[in-house]
Design an enzyme around this catalytic site. Structure first.
Site, PDB file in Angstrom:
ATOM      1  NE  ARG A 171     -53.125  -2.933  28.766  1.00 54.46           N
ATOM      2  CZ  ARG A 171     -52.295  -1.970  28.346  1.00 54.46           C
ATOM      3  NH1 ARG A 171     -52.680  -1.096  27.425  1.00 54.46           N
ATOM      4  NH2 ARG A 171     -51.060  -1.900  28.826  1.00 54.46           N
ATOM      5  CG  ASP A 179     -50.388  -4.829  27.076  1.00 57.81           C
ATOM      6  OD1 ASP A 179     -49.782  -5.080  28.135  1.00 57.81           O
ATOM      7  OD2 ASP A 179     -50.211  -3.776  26.438  1.00 57.81           O
ATOM      8  CG  HIS A 224     -46.712  -4.114  27.856  1.00 56.43           C
ATOM      9  ND1 HIS A 224     -47.603  -3.704  28.827  1.00 56.43           N
ATOM     10  CD2 HIS A 224     -45.842  -3.087  27.719  1.00 56.43           C
ATOM     11  CE1 HIS A 224     -47.297  -2.484  29.242  1.00 56.43           C
ATOM     12  NE2 HIS A 224     -46.208  -2.089  28.593  1.00 56.43           N
ATOM     13  CG  ASP A 244     -44.545  -0.212  25.444  1.00 57.49           C
ATOM     14  OD1 ASP A 244     -44.477  -1.320  24.864  1.00 57.49           O
ATOM     15  OD2 ASP A 244     -45.563   0.177  26.029  1.00 57.49           O
ATOM     16  CD  GLU A 245     -45.294   1.442  29.827  1.00 61.19           C
ATOM     17  OE1 GLU A 245     -45.584   2.496  30.413  1.00 61.19           O
ATOM     18  OE2 GLU A 245     -46.153   0.608  29.463  1.00 61.19           O
ATOM     19  CD1 TRP A 278     -43.602   5.595  23.944  1.00 58.94           C
ATOM     20  CD2 TRP A 278     -44.888   6.179  25.671  1.00 58.94           C
ATOM     21  NE1 TRP A 278     -43.177   4.877  25.028  1.00 58.94           N
ATOM     22  CE2 TRP A 278     -43.959   5.216  26.105  1.00 58.94           C
ATOM     23  CE3 TRP A 278     -45.806   6.684  26.597  1.00 58.94           C
ATOM     24  CZ2 TRP A 278     -43.909   4.752  27.423  1.00 58.94           C
ATOM     25  CZ3 TRP A 278     -45.767   6.222  27.905  1.00 58.94           C
ATOM     26  CH2 TRP A 278     -44.821   5.275  28.306  1.00 58.94           C
ATOM     27  CE1 TYR A 294     -49.512   8.137  23.964  1.00 59.77           C
ATOM     28  CE2 TYR A 294     -50.024   7.038  26.032  1.00 59.77           C
ATOM     29  CZ  TYR A 294     -49.282   7.116  24.865  1.00 59.77           C
ATOM     30  OH  TYR A 294     -48.307   6.184  24.617  1.00 59.77           O
ATOM     31  CG  PHE A 295     -57.311  11.198  21.485  1.00 59.07           C
ATOM     32  CD1 PHE A 295     -56.430  12.252  21.709  1.00 59.07           C
ATOM     33  CD2 PHE A 295     -57.967  11.162  20.254  1.00 59.07           C
ATOM     34  CE1 PHE A 295     -56.197  13.235  20.737  1.00 59.07           C
ATOM     35  CE2 PHE A 295     -57.760  12.141  19.284  1.00 59.07           C
ATOM     36  CZ  PHE A 295     -56.874  13.172  19.530  1.00 59.07           C
ATOM     37  CD1 TRP A 345     -52.510   4.663  25.592  1.00 65.75           C
ATOM     38  CD2 TRP A 345     -52.283   2.476  25.207  1.00 65.75           C
ATOM     39  NE1 TRP A 345     -51.349   4.484  24.880  1.00 65.75           N
ATOM     40  CE2 TRP A 345     -51.181   3.155  24.634  1.00 65.75           C
ATOM     41  CE3 TRP A 345     -52.362   1.083  25.089  1.00 65.75           C
ATOM     42  CZ2 TRP A 345     -50.161   2.477  23.952  1.00 65.75           C
ATOM     43  CZ3 TRP A 345     -51.341   0.419  24.405  1.00 65.75           C
ATOM     44  CH2 TRP A 345     -50.262   1.115  23.861  1.00 65.75           C
ATOM     45  CB  THR A 346     -59.392   0.505  26.119  1.00 63.39           C
ATOM     46  OG1 THR A 346     -58.711  -0.745  25.967  1.00 63.39           O
ATOM     47  CG2 THR A 346     -59.506   1.191  24.770  1.00 63.39           C
ATOM     48  CD  GLU A 347     -54.596   1.300  30.459  1.00 59.69           C
ATOM     49  OE1 GLU A 347     -55.158   1.977  29.561  1.00 59.69           O
ATOM     50  OE2 GLU A 347     -53.356   1.202  30.548  1.00 59.69           O
TER      51      GLU A 347
END
Ligand code: ACM
Ligand code: ZN
Length: 552
Positions: A171, A200, A270, A333-334, A406, A431-432, A482-484
């Site tokens: 991200r 992703d 993804h 996932d997803e 998760w 989730y950090f 995660w880095t959005e």
């Protein structure tokens, strides 16, 4: 006489003052050792006259010795030379690292400090490395000619074998030096697995020689949404990727710190970056565009095409050459299945392999299971094992797949009941990318939510939903970054520090030995070390935790 008394008093005062000024190590570090037994004797004086001994001819121990020398010099200014030794006879006056097969757990360490010397023993070089980290964290930070190491036995052994941190380099992209510093931070905290999210919808970040367009095209997006998926896009081309040489360099750097890197190639969802590079891998054939928004995209791999299965195997062939890890993370996932519902090839695959919907499990969910099993079997033939996100539990995947829980801890408990090994990484509190407080107005933008330092500290990976005979399936826990909304290295560090300290302590200590107030009292010294290395951290977590959330 009066003069003599005065002189004695003055001399005594000088001695006391001089002693008071000699800084002392404090073994009550984070994570707390299991044993700190003071030994009634004089202390050890660490000066630049000491050497660090290591067993002759052992390259791992040689590297351990030079890392210890570097750490001591970083934190105290005292330079110690390292020296290969054949026997124990040179231990007097020095720090000696040696292997002792009698110590059971390979990651356990034992440190004995007496006036004659300091001994760090373990049954493997990894255990020595953890002993070194404890000694390092016990040191005062500054520039000193002498540091006193109080005579003591200090020992510890981790509760869990899997102590993970995750880093999303998709991200937002972070280069080699940032990843190495992340590994340095992990090493200080006694963490041993980096789950590295490399592919992703928003970018493909690992060079694959057979499919160069994955990074040439899939490594770049034309812009990034501003804020939380606002309609405004910054229009700035953004991207980057790791070459295979860079990856090998990072993997080696991690291994030197006893950290295994587990790469994640997320599939079948993804995958928009890969579809943009090779549109024939999708159900509709595209065109696709590397995504500039966050979330879950409907376009996923078309698993009705043999070509797609071959593509995945080819990619994994190169990935397993780069990463010696036993595990490869294949995501899962997803994955919306709307494209599969409308795709004649995917529907044909469902018929060809004899899939029938079962109760709540649609034929498409079972198609994801079929696909995952193909990839799992391929990797098993190559001597690897898979990890997948907990969505795999709904797809009838073999229990040799390890599940990363998760969406809470319940899926993990379900997985363990079914016989899967499980790594706990529930959104709450691991989730950090979530805020560290519910008072968010002064915080850097984060995903949302609130996972305070105390919530992390209080997390128990082995849920009481599990009977005793299933508990061994919980291999450990991991925090995910995660880095959005994380765009630069200081923000990475801010999100993980000091929460990584709380995670490390829960992964090393037995639950009955945890004590949050005691942890908070030990944290400031660890933070002195963060400061020394110029790492960014959330200072308010140290001093204002009561304002973070009511239940704190
Ligand atoms: C995940 O957060 N989608 C695993
Ligand atoms: Zn399809």
């Amino acid at each position: 006489m009066k003069h003599l008394i005065m002189t004695c008093l003055m001399a005594a005062t000088l001695v006391v003052t001089a002693m008071a000024q000699v800084p002392r190590a404090d073994y009550r570090v984070v994570p707390l050792p299991d044993v700190i037994n003071g030994i009634k004797s004089a202390d050890f004086k660490l000066t630049d006259q000491c050497l660090i001994n290591y067993p002759t001819g052992n390259r791992d121990m040689e590297r351990n010795a030079s890392m210890l020398s570097g750490y001591i010099e970083d934190l105290t200014g005292i330079h110690l030379s390292t020296r290969p030794t054949l026997a124990s006879k040179d231990r007097t006056g020095n720090i000696s690292l040696f292997l002792d097969p009698k110590i059971g757990n390979g990651e356990a360490y034992n440190i004995v400090v007496t006036p004659r010397g300091v001994e760090i023993s373990a049954s493997t070089p990894a255990g020595i490395f953890y002993g070194i980290q404890v000694l390092r964290k016990s040191l005062p930070v500054g520039a000193f000619p002498v540091v006193i190491l109080p005579a003591a036995q200090v020992a510890g052994s981790p509760r869990f074998g899997y102590r993970g941190m995750h880093l999303d380099c998709v991200r937002h992209f972070f280069g080699v030096e940032t990843v190495k510093r992340y590994l340095d931070i992990m090493a200080l905290h006694g963490m041993n697995r980096l789950h590295w999210h490399l592919t992703d919808d928003q970018g493909w970040r690992v060079e694959i020689k057979k499919y160069p367009r994955l990074t040439e095209v899939g490594g770049w997006r034309n812009g990034t949404t501003l804020g939380h998926n606002s309609p405004v896009n910054d229009g700035i081309r953004y991207g980057g990727y790791f070459t295979q040489d860079e990856i090998r360099d990072i993997v080696r750097y991690a291994a030197d710190r006893y950290i295994t890197i587990i790469p994640e190639i997320d599939m079948p969802g993804h995958m928009v970056a890969a579809l943009t590079a090779y549109p024939e891998l999708g159900c509709t054939g595209g065109p696709y565009e590397v995504w500039g928004m966050w979330g879950v995209h409907d376009d996923i791999l078309c698993v009705g095409k043999d070509h797609t299965i071959q593509f995945v195997k080819d990619v994994l062939d190169e990935v397993i050459q780069l990463f010696p890890s036993d595990y490869i993370h294949i995501g899962g996932d997803e994955s919306p299945r709307v494209r599969w519902q409308d795709c004649p090839r995917c529907q044909q695959r469902i018929k060809d392999v004899g899939i029938h919907a079962e109760g709540k499990k649609s034929a498409e969910a079972l198609l994801q299971g079929w696909f995952t099993t193909q990839i799992q079997q391929y990797l098993v033939e190559k001597g690897k094992r898979i990890i997948g996100w907990d969505e795999l539990l709904g797809c009838e995947v073999d229990t040799s797949a390890t599940i990363m829980s998760w969406r809470g801890a319940e899926p993990g408990a379900q997985g363990a009941l079914q016989g899967h090994d499980v790594i706990m990484t529930p959104v709450g509190p691991l989730y950090f990318d979530y805020y560290q407080t519910d008072k968010t107005w002064n915080e850097p933008t984060a995903f949302g939510g609130c996972n305070t330092l105390k919530m992390v500290y209080d997390f128990e990976p082995v849920t009481d939903m599990l009977p005793a005979d299933k508990r061994q399936h919980i291999l450990g826990a991991q925090a995910n970054l995660w880095t959005e909304y994380v765009t630069c290295e200081p923000q990475i560090q801010y999100q993980v520090l000091p929460r990584m300290a709380a995670l490390a302590e829960l992964l090393w200590l037995q639950p009955e030995d945890k004590d949050y107030q005691d942890f908070k009292a030990r944290l400031p010294h660890l933070v002195e070390i963060y400061k020394h290395y110029n790492w960014t951290y959330r200072a308010k977590s140290l001093i204002q935790e009561n304002e973070d959330k009511a239940q704190d």
